[in-house]
Motif scaffolding. Structure first.
Motif, PDB file in Angstrom:
ATOM      1  N   LEU A 176      38.697  44.329  45.614  1.00 45.27           N
ATOM      2  CA  LEU A 176      38.472  42.742  44.699  1.00 45.27           C
ATOM      3  C   LEU A 176      37.436  42.549  44.130  1.00 45.27           C
ATOM      4  N   GLU A 177      36.072  42.424  44.522  1.00 42.77           N
ATOM      5  CA  GLU A 177      34.874  42.142  44.275  1.00 42.77           C
ATOM      6  C   GLU A 177      34.765  43.401  42.945  1.00 42.77           C
ATOM      7  N   ILE A 178      34.514  44.668  43.042  1.00 40.78           N
ATOM      8  CA  ILE A 178      34.943  45.899  42.009  1.00 40.78           C
ATOM      9  C   ILE A 178      35.328  45.334  41.330  1.00 40.78           C
ATOM     10  N   THR A 179      36.773  44.675  41.478  1.00 38.43           N
ATOM     11  CA  THR A 179      37.542  44.860  40.351  1.00 38.43           C
ATOM     12  C   THR A 179      37.767  43.073  38.839  1.00 38.43           C
ATOM     13  N   GLU A 180      36.957  42.364  39.934  1.00 38.00           N
ATOM     14  CA  GLU A 180      36.891  41.379  39.123  1.00 38.00           C
ATOM     15  C   GLU A 180      35.719  41.417  37.978  1.00 38.00           C
ATOM     16  N   ASN A 181      36.471  41.204  37.234  1.00 36.75           N
ATOM     17  CA  ASN A 181      35.418  40.848  35.802  1.00 36.75           C
ATOM     18  C   ASN A 181      36.276  40.299  34.834  1.00 36.75           C
ATOM     19  N   GLY A 182      35.767  38.847  34.731  1.00 32.39           N
ATOM     20  CA  GLY A 182      36.830  38.088  34.349  1.00 32.39           C
ATOM     21  C   GLY A 182      37.720  38.113  33.537  1.00 32.39           C
ATOM     22  N   GLU A 183      38.583  38.240  32.210  1.00 37.83           N
ATOM     23  CA  GLU A 183      39.865  38.505  31.785  1.00 37.83           C
ATOM     24  C   GLU A 183      39.698  40.241  31.547  1.00 37.83           C
ATOM     25  N   ALA A 184      39.395  41.234  31.909  1.00 39.40           N
ATOM     26  CA  ALA A 184      39.725  42.612  32.426  1.00 39.40           C
ATOM     27  C   ALA A 184      39.705  42.675  33.651  1.00 39.40           C
ATOM     28  N   SER A 185      39.643  41.818  34.637  1.00 42.37           N
ATOM     29  CA  SER A 185      40.275  42.287  36.580  1.00 42.37           C
ATOM     30  C   SER A 185      41.175  42.909  36.470  1.00 42.37           C
ATOM     31  N   ALA A 186      41.538  43.660  37.358  1.00 44.59           N
ATOM     32  CA  ALA A 186      43.366  44.358  37.646  1.00 44.59           C
ATOM     33  C   ALA A 186      42.927  43.571  38.766  1.00 44.59           C
ATOM     34  N   MET A 187      44.983  43.852  38.581  1.00 44.85           N
ATOM     35  CA  MET A 187      45.731  43.479  40.295  1.00 44.85           C
ATOM     36  C   MET A 187      45.442  44.608  41.055  1.00 44.85           C
ATOM     37  N   VAL A 188      45.043  44.146  42.284  1.00 46.88           N
ATOM     38  CA  VAL A 188      45.291  44.540  43.627  1.00 46.88           C
ATOM     39  C   VAL A 188      46.115  44.450  44.277  1.00 46.88           C
ATOM     40  N   ILE A 189      46.757  45.246  44.635  1.00 41.56           N
ATOM     41  CA  ILE A 189      48.275  45.726  44.843  1.00 41.56           C
ATOM     42  C   ILE A 189      48.248  46.987  46.763  1.00 41.56           C
ATOM     43  N   VAL A 190      48.418  45.363  47.693  1.00 40.29           N
ATOM     44  CA  VAL A 190      47.839  46.300  49.058  1.00 40.29           C
ATOM     45  C   VAL A 190      49.115  46.587  49.624  1.00 40.29           C
ATOM     46  N   ASP A 191      49.886  48.279  49.802  1.00 38.05           N
ATOM     47  CA  ASP A 191      51.108  48.667  50.274  1.00 38.05           C
ATOM     48  C   ASP A 191      51.241  48.898  51.588  1.00 38.05           C
ATOM     49  N   GLU A 192      51.212  47.655  52.162  1.00 36.32           N
ATOM     50  CA  GLU A 192      51.877  47.556  54.077  1.00 36.32           C
ATOM     51  C   GLU A 192      52.770  48.160  54.553  1.00 36.32           C
ATOM     52  N   ALA A 193      53.412  48.769  53.689  1.00 37.27           N
ATOM     53  CA  ALA A 193      54.848  49.459  53.968  1.00 37.27           C
ATOM     54  C   ALA A 193      54.581  49.688  55.540  1.00 37.27           C
TER      55      ALA A 193
END
Ligand SMILES: *Cc1c(COP(=O)(O)O)cnc(C)c1O
Length: 381
Positions: A176-193
């Motif tokens: 979550l930290e690494i993908t924090e980039n203002g407008e260009a941040s990514a959604m992080v989907i955790v698949d806990e099937a």
């Protein structure tokens, strides 16, 4: 020739073989039939709604979402929950909302073979980063890949399919930290099937939801609940995520029957979860006995075990089938995956393996090099 989209020409539909054999341990289903009390509840729920099937169902499935929120706890309510026909539809909604043309989905291989299909079906680019030798996530390689690829969506499968590997909460927090980039941040989907099968002490990413609007945790009733035929997947996230899923979903996507029978099953979560302990025990037994046969076994927090590595895994798969046991030929070269069965099914699998393994040739892993060095792979690009 029909004017089919070029990328679909020659493609085969997804699917493990659905063969009618005595012991089916190939798609990670819960092998126990629903207990009578749940059968009664499902039957009553269906009878209760039948006369009303002339009407469209609740578009927002509020009653079911409220129940699912109650099941997850963590202070969640229906505003945080979205539900659809299996987590594969939930995942498609998420990619429709957050990926799409010109956007990239990044995940860590080996992993679930459906992700590239969701990406293809939503016209998203699909980028993969290999996991480490022990199937954990290499955060340095990930940080480099994020800088290079700027993904819009990152999918972390934990426990991972087909390896069974759980990802520690600290690693998800770092992602979550690494993908924090203002407008260009990514959604992080955790698949806990498979989260319900994790060994005690394996925390859920639900613990991180409160402070992270970019985090989505997906779950399914197909595995621990033993409700694969009911087709119900769901997610927990910030209400804004749910709102955008409501925008992209097809109208009335979740039938009145699905909503009612899934609600009845969630009401009996305790009874259904009673089988989880038994399945964990069978998984642990499979792990121990396969190791005892001299095989490599990946540590599993799911209801299946990845084992190998065989020079000719297809031959082992076929020898098992000949003995009435169906497993899955999936994962990196040489590995096979088997789902935890009932005690009797597990007996049958282990008995067959004890006959097959003495003649099977194992891979010489000592001479294997680190050829899978962290390298980004692209498709649909
Ligand atoms: C089985 C599985 C699912 C569940 O799919 P459904 O569509 O809910 O049946 C989701 N993710 C992974 C990784 C799985 O293995």
């Amino acid at each position: 020739m029909l004017p089919v989209r070029p990328e679909l020409v020659g493609q085969e539909p997804y699917g493990a073989p659905q063969l009618d054999v005595p012991v089916r341990l190939n798609v990670n289903e819960n092998p126990f039939p629903l207990p009578p009390v749940v059968v009664d509840a499902v039957t009553e729920a269906t009878r209760g709604l039948a006369a009303g099937l002339n009407r469209y169902p609740d578009r927002d499935a509020v009653a079911l979402r409220r129940r699912l929120a109650g099941y997850l706890g963590h202070g969640l309510d229906e505003r945080h929950i979205w539900a659809a026909n299996g987590s594969n539809e939930v995942m498609t909604h998420l990619l429709q909302a957050f990926a799409g043309p010109g956007r990239r989905v990044l995940t860590f291989t080996p992993t679930y073979s459906m992700y590239p299909e969701y990406a293809r079906n939503t016209w998203s680019d699909y980028v993969t980063l290999p996991r480490c030798e022990d199937f954990s996530i290499d955060l340095d390689a990930f940080e480099a890949a994020v800088g290079q690829e700027m993904p819009h969506v990152v999918i972390v499968t934990t426990p991972n399919n087909p390896t069974g590997t759980a990802t520690p909460l600290e690693v998800i927090a770092r992602i979550l930290e690494i993908t924090e980039n203002g407008e260009a941040s990514a959604m992080v989907i955790v698949d806990e099937a498979y989260q319900e099968f994790a060994r005690p002490g394996t925390a859920s990413a639900l613990d991180l939801l409160e402070d992270n609007p970019r985090l989505v945790v997906t779950r399914t009733m197909s595995k621990a609940f033993g409700f694969a035929g009911g087709r119900l997947g769901y997610l927990a996230a910030a209400p804004e995520v749910v709102d955008v899923c409501r925008v992209v979903r097809l109208p009335y996507h979740l039938s009145a029957v699905t909503q009612a029978v899934a609600s009845a099953a969630v009401d009996h979560a305790d009874v259904l979860m009673g089988q989880v302990a038994e399945l964990r025990a069978q998984r642990d037994r499979m792990e121990a006995e396969l190791r005892g046969m001299g095989l490599e076994v990946a540590e599993s927090d799911a209801n299946f075990v990845l084992f190998g590595r065989f020079e000719d895994r297809h031959a082992v798969w076929a020898d098992l089938l000949e003995r009435g046991v169906l497993i899955r030929e999936v994962g990196p070269p040489g590995w096979l995956r088997v789902s935890a069965g009932t005690p009797e099914e597990t007996d049958a699998f282990l008995r067959a393996m004890s006959e097959i393994v003495p003649d099977a040739v194992l891979m010489d892993t000592a001479v294997m090099t680190d050829e899978a060095a962290a390298q980004v792979n692209r498709s649909n690009a």
